[in-house]
Scaffold this motif. Structure first.
Motif, PDB file in Angstrom:
ATOM      1  N   CYS A 191      53.245  36.756  48.022  1.00 29.73           N
ATOM      2  CA  CYS A 191      52.123  37.646  48.336  1.00 29.73           C
ATOM      3  C   CYS A 191      50.903  37.421  47.436  1.00 29.73           C
ATOM      4  O   CYS A 191      49.776  37.670  47.833  1.00 29.73           O
ATOM      5  CB  CYS A 191      52.543  39.106  48.273  1.00 29.73           C
ATOM      6  N   LYS A 192      51.140  36.934  46.238  1.00 23.22           N
ATOM      7  CA  LYS A 192      50.049  36.640  45.305  1.00 23.22           C
ATOM      8  C   LYS A 192      48.995  37.760  45.275  1.00 23.22           C
ATOM      9  O   LYS A 192      47.799  37.542  45.477  1.00 23.22           O
ATOM     10  CB  LYS A 192      49.379  35.305  45.654  1.00 23.22           C
ATOM     11  N   ASP A 193      49.509  38.964  45.031  1.00 25.30           N
ATOM     12  CA  ASP A 193      48.656  40.154  44.993  1.00 25.30           C
ATOM     13  C   ASP A 193      47.615  40.007  43.889  1.00 25.30           C
ATOM     14  O   ASP A 193      47.966  39.883  42.714  1.00 25.30           O
ATOM     15  CB  ASP A 193      49.535  41.384  44.738  1.00 25.30           C
ATOM     16  N   PRO A 194      46.316  40.020  44.195  1.00 21.05           N
ATOM     17  CA  PRO A 194      45.294  39.833  43.158  1.00 21.05           C
ATOM     18  C   PRO A 194      45.274  40.937  42.113  1.00 21.05           C
ATOM     19  O   PRO A 194      44.989  40.683  40.943  1.00 21.05           O
ATOM     20  CB  PRO A 194      43.979  39.797  43.957  1.00 21.05           C
ATOM     21  N   ALA A 195      45.585  42.178  42.521  1.00 20.95           N
ATOM     22  CA  ALA A 195      45.629  43.279  41.554  1.00 20.95           C
ATOM     23  C   ALA A 195      46.777  43.079  40.576  1.00 20.95           C
ATOM     24  O   ALA A 195      46.639  43.279  39.359  1.00 20.95           O
ATOM     25  CB  ALA A 195      45.774  44.613  42.284  1.00 20.95           C
ATOM     26  N   ALA A 196      47.948  42.667  41.102  1.00 22.41           N
ATOM     27  CA  ALA A 196      49.103  42.396  40.236  1.00 22.41           C
ATOM     28  C   ALA A 196      48.814  41.224  39.316  1.00 22.41           C
ATOM     29  O   ALA A 196      49.194  41.232  38.134  1.00 22.41           O
ATOM     30  CB  ALA A 196      50.335  42.119  41.093  1.00 22.41           C
ATOM     31  N   ALA A 197      48.122  40.211  39.841  1.00 27.94           N
ATOM     32  CA  ALA A 197      47.784  39.033  39.026  1.00 27.94           C
ATOM     33  C   ALA A 197      46.877  39.416  37.872  1.00 27.94           C
ATOM     34  O   ALA A 197      47.076  38.968  36.728  1.00 27.94           O
ATOM     35  CB  ALA A 197      47.111  37.984  39.905  1.00 27.94           C
ATOM     36  N   ALA A 198      45.885  40.261  38.136  1.00 30.00           N
ATOM     37  CA  ALA A 198      44.953  40.675  37.086  1.00 30.00           C
ATOM     38  C   ALA A 198      45.662  41.508  36.025  1.00 30.00           C
ATOM     39  O   ALA A 198      45.425  41.345  34.818  1.00 30.00           O
ATOM     40  CB  ALA A 198      43.801  41.466  37.705  1.00 30.00           C
ATOM     41  N   ALA A 199      46.556  42.401  36.462  1.00 34.02           N
ATOM     42  CA  ALA A 199      47.280  43.263  35.522  1.00 34.02           C
ATOM     43  C   ALA A 199      48.212  42.434  34.634  1.00 34.02           C
ATOM     44  O   ALA A 199      48.307  42.662  33.420  1.00 34.02           O
ATOM     45  CB  ALA A 199      48.069  44.325  36.286  1.00 34.02           C
ATOM     46  N   LEU A 200      48.891  41.466  35.244  1.00 35.06           N
ATOM     47  CA  LEU A 200      49.814  40.622  34.475  1.00 35.06           C
ATOM     48  C   LEU A 200      49.054  39.756  33.475  1.00 35.06           C
ATOM     49  O   LEU A 200      49.479  39.607  32.323  1.00 35.06           O
ATOM     50  CB  LEU A 200      50.626  39.742  35.423  1.00 35.06           C
ATOM     51  N   GLU A 201      47.935  39.211  33.899  1.00 34.43           N
ATOM     52  CA  GLU A 201      47.123  38.389  32.997  1.00 34.43           C
ATOM     53  C   GLU A 201      46.624  39.208  31.807  1.00 34.43           C
ATOM     54  O   GLU A 201      46.643  38.742  30.662  1.00 34.43           O
ATOM     55  CB  GLU A 201      45.943  37.786  33.744  1.00 34.43           C
ATOM     56  N   ALA A 202      46.190  40.447  32.072  1.00 32.71           N
ATOM     57  CA  ALA A 202      45.705  41.318  30.995  1.00 32.71           C
ATOM     58  C   ALA A 202      46.815  41.635  30.005  1.00 32.71           C
ATOM     59  O   ALA A 202      46.606  41.630  28.785  1.00 32.71           O
ATOM     60  CB  ALA A 202      45.137  42.608  31.591  1.00 32.71           C
ATOM     61  N   ASP A 203      48.019  41.894  30.537  1.00 30.78           N
ATOM     62  CA  ASP A 203      49.161  42.205  29.683  1.00 30.78           C
ATOM     63  C   ASP A 203      49.526  40.999  28.817  1.00 30.78           C
ATOM     64  O   ASP A 203      49.733  41.112  27.602  1.00 30.78           O
ATOM     65  CB  ASP A 203      50.350  42.621  30.548  1.00 30.78           C
ATOM     66  N   ARG A 204      49.572  39.825  29.407  1.00 29.52           N
ATOM     67  CA  ARG A 204      49.910  38.608  28.663  1.00 29.52           C
ATOM     68  C   ARG A 204      48.852  38.298  27.601  1.00 29.52           C
ATOM     69  O   ARG A 204      49.182  37.911  26.476  1.00 29.52           O
ATOM     70  CB  ARG A 204      50.078  37.432  29.616  1.00 29.52           C
TER      71      ARG A 204
END
Length: 379
Positions: free
Chosen positions: A82-95
């Motif tokens: 699904c490559k959810d953009p919201a999930a991608a942004a949240a994961l990148e911020a956390d990392r």
């Protein structure tokens, strides 16, 4: 168009729009069967699981886990389907946040040139350089040992809050160095004065540097654990409520010994500016000794002990200080919380005693004696 017709047509239009909105709300959202609409999948990496790497299940920051290249310890990867953009942004911020934390720890330790493992919990920061540590039959490396000891510090914080009703706002830092030489280096670089022995730097964000010195009996887990409890209690005492430059020594020392004795049944750590000669009180059972003092009417007066500074407190005086705290804490636990807060704000034993317990110094001594004779007697 007649007004009535205009109103009727407008109302019909609004009703139709509302119905359309309601219908749209009832349309089920498309979901990803791969990630169950979370946007994430479990990270397949093997070097990031805090349960395996740390042994500490409570929330904490840890540079060993956070360095994991696969996921920085988040245990998640983005769903490939699904490559959810919201999930991608949240994961990148956390990392990114975790990577930045690791970098801050590395930058902080550069000037000591000592290899530290860094762990941060709710109330403490542990910086551990001891390569191996033995607990029972198990030998732990830097990472797991550091987590064991910061967990022990948090256990002191839990007991401290229950006793005093207070905890510091800022985190307290403990350097667990490997040798007297490392101890010297950290105190020189971070505190401005070289010490090969345990050194505490008090403030709202206090620091302690310590190492498992065999001369002090701290090269065993039991001895070093007790030493850590004593120092953690000092940090919490000094940093809670408000900072007093010269907090009453009897309370500061009495509380540190109180936690040691409550957790281990004996006292091991003594804080002197100058080395004191050993005497019968150092390793004695303070409960029995204090009972003997009071029974024989040989005890020191409460007012005289509470007026002493740190350098004047002998082993015997420290036993008195512990005993005063034991009575205040156990005879009226809720009043002790008020007493502690008053002491941290005003640093006046007489005033705090009167306001929290309604006792004069003389009356306190009288009631303390009766309590010791009743509660410390041995069969």
């Amino acid at each position: 168009m007649p007004l009535r017709l205009f109103i009727a047509s407008t109302l019909c239009l609004l009703l139709s729009v509302g119905a359309a909105d309601l219908a749209a709300q009832n349309i089920p959202k498309l979901s990803c069967g791969t990630c169950k609409a979370t946007g994430y999948l479990p990270c397949p990496g093997k070097d990031h699981d805090p349960k395996k790497m740390c042994g500490l299940t409570t929330p904490h920051d840890c540079d060993v886990v956070y360095r994991a290249p696969c996921c920085n310890g988040t245990l998640k990867k983005l769903c490939d389907k699904c490559k959810d953009p919201a999930a991608a942004a949240a994961l990148e911020a956390d990392r990114n946040e975790r990577a930045q934390w690791v970098q801050r720890q590395a930058d902080f330790g550069k000037d000591t040139a000592i290899q530290f493992v860094n762990v941060e919990t709710e109330h403490f920061i542990a910086r551990w350089s001891i390569p191996r540590w033995r607990i029972g039959q198990e030998t732990l490396g830097r990472n797991k040992a550091s987590h064991v000891f910061i967990k022990r510090c948090e256990e002191v914080a839990t007991k401290f809050e229950k006793l005093t009703g207070s905890l510091p706002v800022q985190k307290q830092a403990i350097y667990f160095t490997d040798s007297g030489e490392e101890n010297m280096k950290v105190t020189l670089v971070k505190m401005g004065g070289g010490r090969k022995s345990t050194f505490r730097f008090y403030g709202l964000a206090g620091q302690v540097v310590q190492w498992p010195d065999p001369i002090g009996g701290m090269d065993t887990d039991e001895g070093y654990h007790a030493h850590t409890v004593h120092n953690a209690a000092h940090l919490l005492t000094q940093a809670s409520v408000a900072y007093q430059m010269k907090l009453a020594a009897w309370l500061d020392e009495g509380l540190a010994h109180w936690f040691e004795r409550e957790m281990f049944g004996k006292q091991r750590t003594y804080c002197f500016h100058e080395v004191q000669a050993k005497d019968a009180w150092q390793d004695a059972d303070w409960k029995k000794k204090m009972y003997g003092e009071v029974f024989g009417k040989d005890e020191d007066n409460f007012a005289s002990v509470t007026a002493m500074d740190l350098d004047r407190l002998t082993y015997r005086h420290r036993a008195h200080a512990w005993c005063f705290v034991d009575y205040l804490a156990k005879s009226a636990p809720e009043k002790f919380k008020t007493f502690f807060t008053l002491m941290k704000r005003k640093n006046d034993t007489k005033e705090a005693l009167d306001e929290a317990y309604g006792l004069s110094m003389a009356k306190f001594h009288e009631e303390w004696r009766a309590w010791v004779l009743k509660n410390y007697v041995t069969k």
